[in-house]
Design an enzyme around this catalytic site. Structure first.
Site, PDB file in Angstrom:
ATOM      1  N   LYS A 178       0.853  -1.192   0.000  1.00  0.00           N
ATOM      2  CA  LYS A 178       0.000   0.000   0.000  1.00  0.00           C
ATOM      3  C   LYS A 178       0.886   1.238   0.000  1.00  0.00           C
ATOM      4  CE  LYS A 178      -1.608   2.761   2.851  1.00  0.00           C
ATOM      5  NZ  LYS A 178      -1.354   3.976   2.038  1.00  0.00           N
ATOM      6  N   SER A 233       3.104   8.342  14.986  1.00  0.00           N
ATOM      7  CA  SER A 233       1.697   8.270  15.413  1.00  0.00           C
ATOM      8  C   SER A 233       0.973   7.142  14.681  1.00  0.00           C
ATOM      9  CB  SER A 233       1.004   9.616  15.206  1.00  0.00           C
ATOM     10  OG  SER A 233       1.165  10.025  13.869  1.00  0.00           O
ATOM     11  N   GLU A 252       9.290   1.140  11.103  1.00  0.00           N
ATOM     12  CA  GLU A 252      10.358   2.128  10.874  1.00  0.00           C
ATOM     13  C   GLU A 252       9.699   3.494  10.968  1.00  0.00           C
ATOM     14  OE1 GLU A 252      13.386   1.484  10.629  1.00  0.00           O
ATOM     15  OE2 GLU A 252      13.606  -0.525   9.804  1.00  0.00           O
ATOM     16  N   CYS A 288      14.002  10.545   7.259  1.00  0.00           N
ATOM     17  CA  CYS A 288      13.752  10.223   8.668  1.00  0.00           C
ATOM     18  C   CYS A 288      15.004  10.298   9.551  1.00  0.00           C
ATOM     19  CB  CYS A 288      13.153   8.832   8.745  1.00  0.00           C
ATOM     20  SG  CYS A 288      14.128   7.622   7.821  1.00  0.00           S
ATOM     21  N   GLU A 386       9.836  16.115  15.039  1.00  0.00           N
ATOM     22  CA  GLU A 386      10.368  15.895  13.695  1.00  0.00           C
ATOM     23  C   GLU A 386       9.746  16.933  12.749  1.00  0.00           C
ATOM     24  OE1 GLU A 386       8.966  12.307  11.677  1.00  0.00           O
ATOM     25  OE2 GLU A 386      11.028  11.958  11.080  1.00  0.00           O
TER      26      GLU A 386
HETATM   27  P1  NAD Z   1       2.364   8.565   7.597  1.00  0.00           P
HETATM   28  O1  NAD Z   1       2.503   7.793   8.859  1.00  0.00           O
HETATM   29  O2  NAD Z   1       1.337   9.625   7.549  1.00  0.00           O
HETATM   30  O3  NAD Z   1       2.017   7.576   6.391  1.00  0.00           O
HETATM   31  C1  NAD Z   1       2.863   6.506   6.040  1.00  0.00           C
HETATM   32  C2  NAD Z   1       2.050   5.467   5.334  1.00  0.00           C
HETATM   33  O4  NAD Z   1       1.158   4.872   6.257  1.00  0.00           O
HETATM   34  C3  NAD Z   1       1.167   5.999   4.210  1.00  0.00           C
HETATM   35  O5  NAD Z   1       1.102   5.018   3.204  1.00  0.00           O
HETATM   36  C4  NAD Z   1      -0.180   6.173   4.905  1.00  0.00           C
HETATM   37  O6  NAD Z   1      -1.253   6.136   3.998  1.00  0.00           O
HETATM   38  C5  NAD Z   1      -0.187   4.988   5.835  1.00  0.00           C
HETATM   39  N1  NAD Z   1      -0.960   5.137   7.052  1.00  0.00           N
HETATM   40  C6  NAD Z   1      -1.168   6.255   7.786  1.00  0.00           C
HETATM   41  N2  NAD Z   1      -1.887   5.954   8.885  1.00  0.00           N
HETATM   42  C7  NAD Z   1      -2.115   4.628   8.849  1.00  0.00           C
HETATM   43  C8  NAD Z   1      -2.798   3.706   9.714  1.00  0.00           C
HETATM   44  N3  NAD Z   1      -3.389   4.120  10.835  1.00  0.00           N
HETATM   45  N4  NAD Z   1      -2.825   2.408   9.364  1.00  0.00           N
HETATM   46  C9  NAD Z   1      -2.217   1.972   8.244  1.00  0.00           C
HETATM   47  N5  NAD Z   1      -1.574   2.793   7.382  1.00  0.00           N
HETATM   48  C10 NAD Z   1      -1.524   4.103   7.690  1.00  0.00           C
HETATM   49  O7  NAD Z   1       3.814   9.099   7.255  1.00  0.00           O
HETATM   50  P2  NAD Z   1       4.264   9.987   6.003  1.00  0.00           P
HETATM   51  O8  NAD Z   1       3.895  11.385   6.297  1.00  0.00           O
HETATM   52  O9  NAD Z   1       3.821   9.357   4.723  1.00  0.00           O
HETATM   53  O10 NAD Z   1       5.852   9.798   6.072  1.00  0.00           O
HETATM   54  C11 NAD Z   1       6.648  10.570   6.858  1.00  0.00           C
HETATM   55  C12 NAD Z   1       6.997   9.841   8.138  1.00  0.00           C
HETATM   56  O11 NAD Z   1       7.652   8.609   7.838  1.00  0.00           O
HETATM   57  C13 NAD Z   1       7.971  10.613   8.973  1.00  0.00           C
HETATM   58  O12 NAD Z   1       7.582  10.547  10.331  1.00  0.00           O
HETATM   59  C14 NAD Z   1       9.278   9.886   8.765  1.00  0.00           C
HETATM   60  O13 NAD Z   1      10.216  10.028   9.770  1.00  0.00           O
HETATM   61  C15 NAD Z   1       8.811   8.491   8.641  1.00  0.00           C
HETATM   62  N6  NAD Z   1       9.847   7.705   7.956  1.00  0.00           N
HETATM   63  C16 NAD Z   1      10.539   6.761   8.670  1.00  0.00           C
HETATM   64  C17 NAD Z   1      11.555   6.040   8.071  1.00  0.00           C
HETATM   65  C18 NAD Z   1      12.322   4.994   8.809  1.00  0.00           C
HETATM   66  O14 NAD Z   1      12.941   4.159   8.145  1.00  0.00           O
HETATM   67  N7  NAD Z   1      12.335   4.963  10.110  1.00  0.00           N
HETATM   68  C19 NAD Z   1      11.855   6.281   6.741  1.00  0.00           C
HETATM   69  C20 NAD Z   1      11.145   7.268   6.053  1.00  0.00           C
HETATM   70  C21 NAD Z   1      10.126   7.949   6.683  1.00  0.00           C
END
Ligand code: NAD
Length: 479
Positions: A178, A233, A252, A288, A386
């Site tokens: 997804k 979150s 992650e 990240c 962040e």
């Molecule tokens: P996000 O959490 O809003 O969304 C990430 C993905 O999860 C999207 O595909 C979204 O549609 C889906 N999603 C959101 N809520 C969900 C839920 N309750 N259940 C299932 N799926 C859900 O994050 P974003 O804004 O797309 O990405 C940025 C974040 O990702 C930042 O916090 C960044 O630090 C983190 N990130 C972490 C890593 C790592 O390896 N640790 C790498 C890149 C990004």
């Protein structure tokens, strides 16, 4: 305009259950660039059922000899390689990643990850026998977990999807991916690449959707393992579901890493500029693990602030598809507003703007002016939250113990760097930081070594052999 009207499910391009679509826009120009169908819960049901069928097939993917799976994974790498320029362009246009970086990372890194796991597959034994301590034999086999729900974010959509897809495929799992609603055109190009390989129908399925679709997928009764990259979150909500279902999950999540500048560090941008860029700012700060809290020793504080300000303000800002651009726009208007909100908060909390800080004067595109703050208090919002944009904050420290204390005073623990002309000293400091990964005078993830975080940055590891283990169940047979 790049337009798709079907979804990739069960190895075929199928008509979606609903007529809903996602309209994609250029982060640099705000102009429409594409449209794709949105997956509904019915499409997720279909995708999971295809992945289940493909996994349970007694002659299917999971039963293949690992060497045959390795060849198919290499086919996928080759198919993606032939699309790498287009992949880089699609990602860059959608999320603002400068095209030169997108070429190396989104166009190139997944190929390295896929080939690494194909290679690892050739060297990995999935079954070993040993003497039973009480007599007889114990055979330990490692078997694929099953159907994987892989959820990726928008910042490195292809690279971070490959961190899940490559080891899951190597293990013999089947996948429902997804992708994030902000970056979907690349996911369809990826599906086109899969369709050209000998990977059996149903092994890889793609369901474009937002958080509701993601949550539905995570809780689906036929999913065996969840792999998520995204915000802390969302990770917490996913962990709650997986906890209730006792479903294995890799998370992650976010980061707020420290870049500890020791008093003997050489930060000369002429020699260190590329390393500073990749460690502090790559992808417009939408990464990240970046070290966005710069810890500077009292005796070099002002000089470090000046060096960073000059370096950051020298980086060309522009359209992400322009090869000269080093800092492109944010991925969406909402995200731009969020980053600007943090800049306002920093000013309100008394941090001093050294460069940037004002709204971008561009009339189109979701640009944020690269910003450096000095006099940042580590307890302030801009040091603890962040920001995910081109915003750095310099924090003073007294001595190395103080630097270590400040670096560890964070709910996150994903990345970090130590800057020093004495690598041994750097290594000693690095070992005191509570973080999943850390670099000395550089930060560059290694596909063959585990990547991941501690504390609010996540649970589990991707990449390296640990990344493969995350998709394998261990079964012991006593005889
Ligand atoms: P996000 O959490 O809003 O969304 C990430 C993905 O999860 C999207 O595909 C979204 O549609 C889906 N999603 C959101 N809520 C969900 C839920 N309750 N259940 C299932 N799926 C859900 O994050 P974003 O804004 O797309 O990405 C940025 C974040 O990702 C930042 O916090 C960044 O630090 C983190 N990130 C972490 C890593 C790592 O390896 N640790 C790498 C890149 C990004």
């Amino acid at each position: 305009m790049t337009t798709y009207d079907r979804l990739f499910i069960g190895g075929d391009w199928v008509t979606p259950a609903s007529g809903d679509t996602y309209e994609l826009s250029s982060a640099s120009t705000e102009e429409p660039i594409g449209s794709v169908p949105a997956a509904s819960e019915a499409d997720v049901d279909a995708a999971v059922s295809e992945a289940r069928r493909a996994f349970d097939d007694p002659n299917g993917w999971a039963s293949w000899d690992p060497l045959r799976r390795a060849e198919a994974i290499e086919e996928l790498a080759a198919q993606l390689e032939s699309r790498s320029d287009e992949m880089a362009r699609r990602v860059s246009a959608q999320n603002g990643m400068p095209i030169t970086i997108a070429g190396q990372l989104e166009g190139g890194f997944p190929l390295i990850v896929l080939r690494y796991y194909a290679d690892l597959l050739r060297k990995t034994s999935f079954e070993t026998s040993q003497p039973h301590l009480l007599g007889g034999t114990s055979t330990v086999r490692r078997a694929p977990m099953g159907v994987v729900a892989a959820i990726s974010p928008w910042n490195y959509p292809q690279t971070l999807a490959s961190f899940k897809i490559a080891p899951a495929l190597a293990a013999g799992c089947t996948i429902v991916l997804k992708p994030s609603p902000e970056t979907l055109l690349d996911a369809f190009l990826f599906a086109e690449a899969v369709a050209e390989t000998s990977i059996p129908a149903g092994v890889v399925n793609v369901v474009p959707g937002g958080r509701d679709v993601g949550a539905y997928l995570v809780g689906h009764p036929d999913v065996d393992k969840v792999a998520f990259t995204g915000s802390t979150s969302a990770g917490r909500l996913i962990a709650e579901t997986c906890g209730r279902l006792l479903r294995p999950v890799t998370l992650e999540l976010g980061g707020k890493s420290a870049a500890i500048v020791l008093d003997d560090a050489d930060l000369n941008p002429e020699t260190m500029g590329e390393r500073l860029f990749e460690s502090l700012l790559v992808n417009n700060g939408q990464t990240c693990y970046l070290g966005t809290r710069i810890l500077a020793p009292d005796n070099r504080h002002d000089e470090i602030v000046d060096t960073l300000a000059a370096f950051v303000s020298s980086l060309p800002v522009g359209d992400s598809l322009d090869p000269d651009t080093m800092i492109g726009p944010m991925a969406s208007a909402i995200h731009r507003d969020r980053v600007e909100g943090f800049i306002d908060k920093g000013k309100g909390d008394g941090a001093r703007v050294v460069t940037g800080g004002q709204r971008s004067d561009r009339d189109r595109g979701w640009f944020v002016t690269p910003t450096v703050f000095a006099d940042v208090d580590n307890n302030s919002v801009i040091a603890q939250e962040e920001i995910f944009g081109p915003v750095l904050g310099v924090i003073r420290y007294r001595d190395v113990d103080d630097a270590v204390r400040i670096a560890n005073d964070s709910r996150y623990g994903l990345g970090g760097t130590v800057w020093t002309s004495d690598p041994e000293r750097g290594s000693a400091v690095a070992r005191r930081i509570k973080t999943g990964t850390i670099g000395i005078n550089r930060y560059l993830p290694d596909p063959s070594a585990p990547f991941g975080g501690v504390k609010d940055s996540g649970i589990g590891r991707e990449l390296g052999p640990d990344g493969l283990n995350a998709y394998l169940n261990v079964q012991t047979i006593y005889s």
